[in-house]
Design a protein around this motif. Structure first.
Motif, mmCIF file in Angstrom:
data_model
loop_
_atom_site.group_PDB
_atom_site.id
_atom_site.type_symbol
_atom_site.label_atom_id
_atom_site.label_comp_id
_atom_site.label_asym_id
_atom_site.label_seq_id
_atom_site.Cartn_x
_atom_site.Cartn_y
_atom_site.Cartn_z
ATOM 1 N N PHE A 94 0.855 -1.190 0.000
ATOM 2 C CA PHE A 94 0.000 0.000 0.000
ATOM 3 C C PHE A 94 0.886 1.233 0.000
ATOM 4 O O PHE A 94 2.094 1.135 0.246
ATOM 5 C CB PHE A 94 -0.928 0.026 1.226
ATOM 6 C CG PHE A 94 -0.208 0.283 2.517
ATOM 7 C CD1 PHE A 94 0.449 -0.742 3.168
ATOM 8 C CD2 PHE A 94 -0.165 1.560 3.056
ATOM 9 C CE1 PHE A 94 1.140 -0.506 4.346
ATOM 10 C CE2 PHE A 94 0.517 1.801 4.233
ATOM 11 C CZ PHE A 94 1.178 0.766 4.877
ATOM 12 N N SER A 95 0.273 2.370 -0.257
ATOM 13 C CA SER A 95 1.021 3.625 -0.177
ATOM 14 C C SER A 95 0.095 4.772 0.207
ATOM 15 O O SER A 95 0.080 5.207 1.336
ATOM 16 C CB SER A 95 1.728 3.906 -1.508
ATOM 17 O OG SER A 95 2.454 5.098 -1.416
ATOM 18 N N CYS A 96 -0.714 5.230 -0.744
ATOM 19 C CA CYS A 96 -1.478 6.470 -0.515
ATOM 20 C C CYS A 96 -2.658 6.293 0.450
ATOM 21 O O CYS A 96 -3.033 7.222 1.152
ATOM 22 C CB CYS A 96 -1.980 7.027 -1.846
ATOM 23 S SG CYS A 96 -3.323 6.057 -2.584
ATOM 24 N N GLU A 97 -3.253 5.147 0.457
ATOM 25 C CA GLU A 97 -4.475 4.862 1.234
ATOM 26 C C GLU A 97 -5.629 5.787 0.874
ATOM 27 O O GLU A 97 -6.508 6.040 1.678
ATOM 28 C CB GLU A 97 -4.215 4.905 2.742
ATOM 29 C CG GLU A 97 -3.240 3.819 3.188
ATOM 30 C CD GLU A 97 -3.133 3.684 4.691
ATOM 31 O OE1 GLU A 97 -4.108 3.208 5.284
ATOM 32 O OE2 GLU A 97 -2.083 4.057 5.246
ATOM 33 N N GLY A 144 -6.828 5.632 -2.614
ATOM 34 C CA GLY A 144 -7.385 5.155 -3.874
ATOM 35 C C GLY A 144 -6.830 5.821 -5.110
ATOM 36 O O GLY A 144 -7.468 5.825 -6.155
ATOM 37 N N ILE A 145 -5.600 6.359 -5.007
ATOM 38 C CA ILE A 145 -5.063 7.045 -6.186
ATOM 39 C C ILE A 145 -3.728 6.496 -6.701
ATOM 40 O O ILE A 145 -3.365 6.758 -7.835
ATOM 41 C CB ILE A 145 -4.912 8.570 -5.946
ATOM 42 C CG1 ILE A 145 -4.103 8.838 -4.685
ATOM 43 C CG2 ILE A 145 -6.277 9.234 -5.852
ATOM 44 C CD1 ILE A 145 -3.866 10.326 -4.436
ATOM 45 N N CYS A 146 -3.004 5.723 -5.904
ATOM 46 C CA CYS A 146 -1.658 5.322 -6.344
ATOM 47 C C CYS A 146 -1.609 3.960 -7.032
ATOM 48 O O CYS A 146 -0.716 3.705 -7.831
ATOM 49 C CB CYS A 146 -0.698 5.334 -5.167
ATOM 50 S SG CYS A 146 -0.880 3.914 -4.044
ATOM 51 N N GLY A 147 -2.495 3.065 -6.690
ATOM 52 C CA GLY A 147 -2.515 1.744 -7.319
ATOM 53 C C GLY A 147 -1.733 0.678 -6.575
ATOM 54 O O GLY A 147 -1.747 -0.484 -6.964
ATOM 55 N N ALA A 148 -1.055 1.035 -5.500
ATOM 56 C CA ALA A 148 -0.180 0.082 -4.800
ATOM 57 C C ALA A 148 -0.926 -1.074 -4.151
ATOM 58 O O ALA A 148 -0.389 -2.167 -4.031
ATOM 59 C CB ALA A 148 0.643 0.808 -3.742
ATOM 60 N N CYS A 149 -2.131 -0.853 -3.731
ATOM 61 C CA CYS A 149 -2.841 -1.880 -2.941
ATOM 62 C C CYS A 149 -3.757 -2.756 -3.795
ATOM 63 O O CYS A 149 -4.599 -3.471 -3.261
ATOM 64 C CB CYS A 149 -3.666 -1.210 -1.844
ATOM 65 S SG CYS A 149 -5.069 -0.288 -2.491
ATOM 66 N N MET A 185 -9.025 -1.960 -5.324
ATOM 67 C CA MET A 185 -8.104 -1.296 -4.418
ATOM 68 C C MET A 185 -8.636 -1.477 -2.993
ATOM 69 O O MET A 185 -9.702 -0.958 -2.646
ATOM 70 C CB MET A 185 -8.011 0.202 -4.749
ATOM 71 C CG MET A 185 -7.901 0.517 -6.228
ATOM 72 S SD MET A 185 -6.667 -0.425 -7.138
ATOM 73 C CE MET A 185 -5.204 0.104 -6.322
ATOM 74 N N CYS A 242 -7.590 -0.305 -0.167
ATOM 75 C CA CYS A 242 -7.432 0.775 0.818
ATOM 76 C C CYS A 242 -8.706 1.584 0.982
ATOM 77 O O CYS A 242 -8.884 2.260 1.993
ATOM 78 C CB CYS A 242 -6.290 1.699 0.425
ATOM 79 S SG CYS A 242 -6.607 2.692 -1.050
HETATM 80 FE FE1 FES Z 1 -2.896 3.804 -2.989
HETATM 81 FE FE2 FES Z 1 -4.687 1.956 -2.297
HETATM 82 S S1 FES Z 1 -2.851 2.481 -1.292
HETATM 83 S S2 FES Z 1 -4.643 3.130 -4.098
#
Ligand code: FES
Length: 82
Positions: free
Chosen positions: A30-33, A35-40, A67, A69
């Protein structure tokens, strides 16, 4: 429910799927938490997600991306490829 481990979790109101999995000690990306970065992003195996992110295209959603997060579930149970 997590497909690979068979573990099941109840997601309390006000908590994200990501938070519940992290609280349980799972090592999830995860990263942004927000819903914008795509990591999760995870793959949905069964159930219908309630998409609340700004990242996935309609096509990616149709292909089972989710996603965790910020998105929830429209169905009582969601099985994820984790
Ligand atoms: Fe970035 Fe979910 S942590 S979209």
């Amino acid at each position: 429910m997590l497909e690979k481990s068979g573990r099941e979790f109840v997601i309390p109101e006000g908590k994200s799927i990501l938070e519940v999995l992290r609280d349980a000690g799972l090592d999830v990306d995860f990263s942004c938490e927000q819903g914008i970065c795509g990591a999760c992003q995870v793959q949905v195996v069964e159930g219908e997600p309630d998409h609340r992110d700004m990242f996935l295209s309609d096509e990616e959603k149709a292909e089972g991306g989710m996603m965790i997060c910020c998105s929830g579930s429209k169905t009582p149970r969601l099985t994820l490829a984790l």
